[in-house]
Write a protein that holds these residues in place. Structure first.
Motif, PDB file in Angstrom:
ATOM      1  N   LYS A  44       0.314  -0.360  38.081  1.00  0.00           N
ATOM      2  CA  LYS A  44      -1.137  -0.413  38.319  1.00  0.00           C
ATOM      3  C   LYS A  44      -1.442  -1.336  39.481  1.00  0.00           C
ATOM      4  O   LYS A  44      -2.281  -2.248  39.372  1.00  0.00           O
ATOM      5  N   GLY A  45      -0.741  -1.094  40.589  1.00  0.00           N
ATOM      6  CA  GLY A  45      -0.990  -1.905  41.778  1.00  0.00           C
ATOM      7  C   GLY A  45      -2.451  -1.726  42.184  1.00  0.00           C
ATOM      8  O   GLY A  45      -2.984  -0.618  42.128  1.00  0.00           O
ATOM      9  N   ARG A  46      -3.091  -2.805  42.566  1.00  0.00           N
ATOM     10  CA  ARG A  46      -4.513  -2.679  42.893  1.00  0.00           C
ATOM     11  C   ARG A  46      -4.842  -3.227  44.278  1.00  0.00           C
ATOM     12  O   ARG A  46      -4.178  -4.121  44.797  1.00  0.00           O
ATOM     13  N   GLY A  47      -5.926  -2.658  44.826  1.00  0.00           N
ATOM     14  CA  GLY A  47      -6.397  -3.096  46.132  1.00  0.00           C
ATOM     15  C   GLY A  47      -7.828  -3.561  46.021  1.00  0.00           C
ATOM     16  O   GLY A  47      -8.351  -3.799  44.927  1.00  0.00           O
ATOM     17  N   LEU A  61       7.273  -3.334  49.476  1.00  0.00           N
ATOM     18  CA  LEU A  61       7.373  -4.741  49.084  1.00  0.00           C
ATOM     19  C   LEU A  61       6.050  -5.099  48.419  1.00  0.00           C
ATOM     20  O   LEU A  61       4.993  -4.926  49.028  1.00  0.00           O
ATOM     21  N   TYR A  62       6.112  -5.539  47.169  1.00  0.00           N
ATOM     22  CA  TYR A  62       4.890  -5.852  46.427  1.00  0.00           C
ATOM     23  C   TYR A  62       5.028  -7.280  45.922  1.00  0.00           C
ATOM     24  O   TYR A  62       5.913  -7.548  45.101  1.00  0.00           O
ATOM     25  N   MET A  63       4.187  -8.165  46.415  1.00  0.00           N
ATOM     26  CA  MET A  63       4.336  -9.557  45.969  1.00  0.00           C
ATOM     27  C   MET A  63       3.000 -10.279  45.933  1.00  0.00           C
ATOM     28  O   MET A  63       2.050  -9.918  46.627  1.00  0.00           O
ATOM     29  N   SER A  64       2.953 -11.290  45.075  1.00  0.00           N
ATOM     30  CA  SER A  64       1.778 -12.164  45.004  1.00  0.00           C
ATOM     31  C   SER A  64       2.258 -13.607  45.023  1.00  0.00           C
ATOM     32  O   SER A  64       3.319 -13.931  44.471  1.00  0.00           O
ATOM     33  N   ILE A  65       1.462 -14.449  45.657  1.00  0.00           N
ATOM     34  CA  ILE A  65       1.856 -15.857  45.859  1.00  0.00           C
ATOM     35  C   ILE A  65       0.737 -16.761  45.349  1.00  0.00           C
ATOM     36  O   ILE A  65      -0.437 -16.536  45.654  1.00  0.00           O
ATOM     37  N   GLY A 123      -1.548  -3.782  52.808  1.00  0.00           N
ATOM     38  CA  GLY A 123      -2.853  -4.209  52.322  1.00  0.00           C
ATOM     39  C   GLY A 123      -2.746  -5.613  51.753  1.00  0.00           C
ATOM     40  O   GLY A 123      -1.696  -6.014  51.230  1.00  0.00           O
ATOM     41  N   ILE A 124      -3.817  -6.370  51.897  1.00  0.00           N
ATOM     42  CA  ILE A 124      -3.821  -7.772  51.445  1.00  0.00           C
ATOM     43  C   ILE A 124      -5.013  -7.974  50.523  1.00  0.00           C
ATOM     44  O   ILE A 124      -6.126  -7.511  50.817  1.00  0.00           O
ATOM     45  N   LEU A 125      -4.766  -8.644  49.423  1.00  0.00           N
ATOM     46  CA  LEU A 125      -5.826  -8.878  48.443  1.00  0.00           C
ATOM     47  C   LEU A 125      -5.788 -10.350  48.046  1.00  0.00           C
ATOM     48  O   LEU A 125      -4.741 -10.847  47.642  1.00  0.00           O
TER      49      LEU A 125
HETATM   50  C1  BTN Z   1      -5.844  -3.286  49.728  1.00  0.00           C
HETATM   51  O1  BTN Z   1      -5.250  -2.464  50.451  1.00  0.00           O
HETATM   52  O2  BTN Z   1      -7.055  -3.168  49.454  1.00  0.00           O
HETATM   53  C2  BTN Z   1      -5.084  -4.446  49.172  1.00  0.00           C
HETATM   54  C3  BTN Z   1      -3.759  -4.027  48.566  1.00  0.00           C
HETATM   55  C4  BTN Z   1      -2.993  -5.173  47.982  1.00  0.00           C
HETATM   56  C5  BTN Z   1      -1.705  -4.686  47.339  1.00  0.00           C
HETATM   57  C6  BTN Z   1      -0.851  -5.804  46.830  1.00  0.00           C
HETATM   58  S1  BTN Z   1       0.728  -5.210  46.297  1.00  0.00           S
HETATM   59  C7  BTN Z   1       1.064  -6.760  45.585  1.00  0.00           C
HETATM   60  C8  BTN Z   1      -0.200  -7.197  44.904  1.00  0.00           C
HETATM   61  N1  BTN Z   1      -0.295  -6.580  43.601  1.00  0.00           N
HETATM   62  C9  BTN Z   1      -1.322  -5.745  43.504  1.00  0.00           C
HETATM   63  O3  BTN Z   1      -1.631  -5.101  42.489  1.00  0.00           O
HETATM   64  N2  BTN Z   1      -2.014  -5.731  44.654  1.00  0.00           N
HETATM   65  C10 BTN Z   1      -1.397  -6.593  45.658  1.00  0.00           C
END
Ligand code: BTN
Length: 259
Positions: A44-47, A61-65, A123-125
């Motif tokens: 459920k990756g989200r933007g 590459l999927y990461m959060s910091i 994409g960056i969130l």
């Molecule tokens: C966007 O394009 O609107 C932002 C996308 C952000 C995606 C990253 S992948 C790692 C992290 N985990 C998520 O569910 N979202 C961010």
């Protein structure tokens, strides 16, 4: 991975709903600045704006910091702790990392996308965690399509999305090593590059923008209008001139370049 910053503590997962959820839970239980969660795949990756972020195994590459404001902003000249400033800073870090690892000149599409050959590759969130005293942590989420997904991009995004490197990874070890190098380079940039003050930050961000001088369509809250993208101001707002001649400073919204 490249030599990694000593500030980083990395947690690797085979699969998760979203690295945002994992990292948020860690930050709420006291995880330190520099805690990173990387997943091979997100279900459920989200933007932004509640959208999904396509996160298949093997190609991205999927990461959060976890970022703590007092450790990120080293001095009084640094940018204020805003989601916009962190997103802009992260965009520059991703461009720099792509340049170093792949020798590719990536661009930024306001507000939070990184482009290669005019296609969105990242994409960056940024999400803020708040307590009684204010923001105590930011969760910076970065998703990069490093290689083409084996099954292709879904129909809804296939005209806009692209990968940093052409071709699939096919699980090839050399390619996985490259993806890990990119991860390490982004982490090092985010944790070590000095965060500039807002004036310098947005001046650098402006130089990387793909759309200045172009005809764009802006969509905000379901409404769209045409405009020309003119500039970025000192707070990261996109200055546009509407078709009726009015100038507007946009804080948020979706923009697409009209061809
Ligand atoms: C966007 O394009 O609107 C932002 C996308 C952000 C995606 C990253 S992948 C790692 C992290 N985990 C998520 O569910 N979202 C961010």
């Amino acid at each position: 991975m490249n030599k990694l910053s000593e500030r980083a503590r990395i947690i690797r997962l085979e699969q998760t709903t979203s690295t945002m959820d994992e990292t948020r839970a860690l930050a709420l239980s006291g995880a330190a600045h520099g805690t990173v969660v990387i997943a091979e795949r997100q279900t459920k990756g989200r933007g932004r704006l509640g959208r999904d972020f396509f996160s298949p195994k093997g190609s991205g590459l999927y990461m959060s910091i976890v970022l703590k404001p007092d450790e990120l902003f080293h001095d009084e000249h640094s940018s204020g702790s805003s989601n916009t400033a962190i997103t802009a800073f992260a965009g520059l870090c991703v461009c720099e990392a792509i340049q170093k690892v792949f020798n590719i000149d990536a661009k930024i599409k306001w507000v939070n996308d990184v482009l290669v050959n005019d296609k969105k590759v990242c994409g960056i969130l940024t999400e803020a965690l708040v307590n009684q005293t204010g923001v105590f942590a930011f969760i910076l989420g970065i998703g990069v399509n490093v290689f083409a997904p084996p099954e292709g991009f879904p129909d809804e995004i296939k005209n806009r999305a692209g990968a940093v490197c052409p071709g699939e990874s096919h699980g090839d070890t050399d390619k996985i090593v490259l993806r890990d190098k990119l991860a390490a380079e982004i982490i090092n940039q985010v944790l070590h590059a000095p965060v500039p003050g807002e004036a310098e930050l947005f001046a650098r961000y402006r130089q990387k923008l793909s759309m200045l001088g172009k005809n764009i369509t802006v969509t905000q809250g379901g409404e769209s209008f045409n405009a020309v993208a003119l500039d970025i101001d000192g707070e990261g707002r996109l200055i546009v001139r509407k078709d009726n001649g009015e100038l507007e400073a946009l804080l948020h919204g979706d923009v697409s370049v009209r061809i």
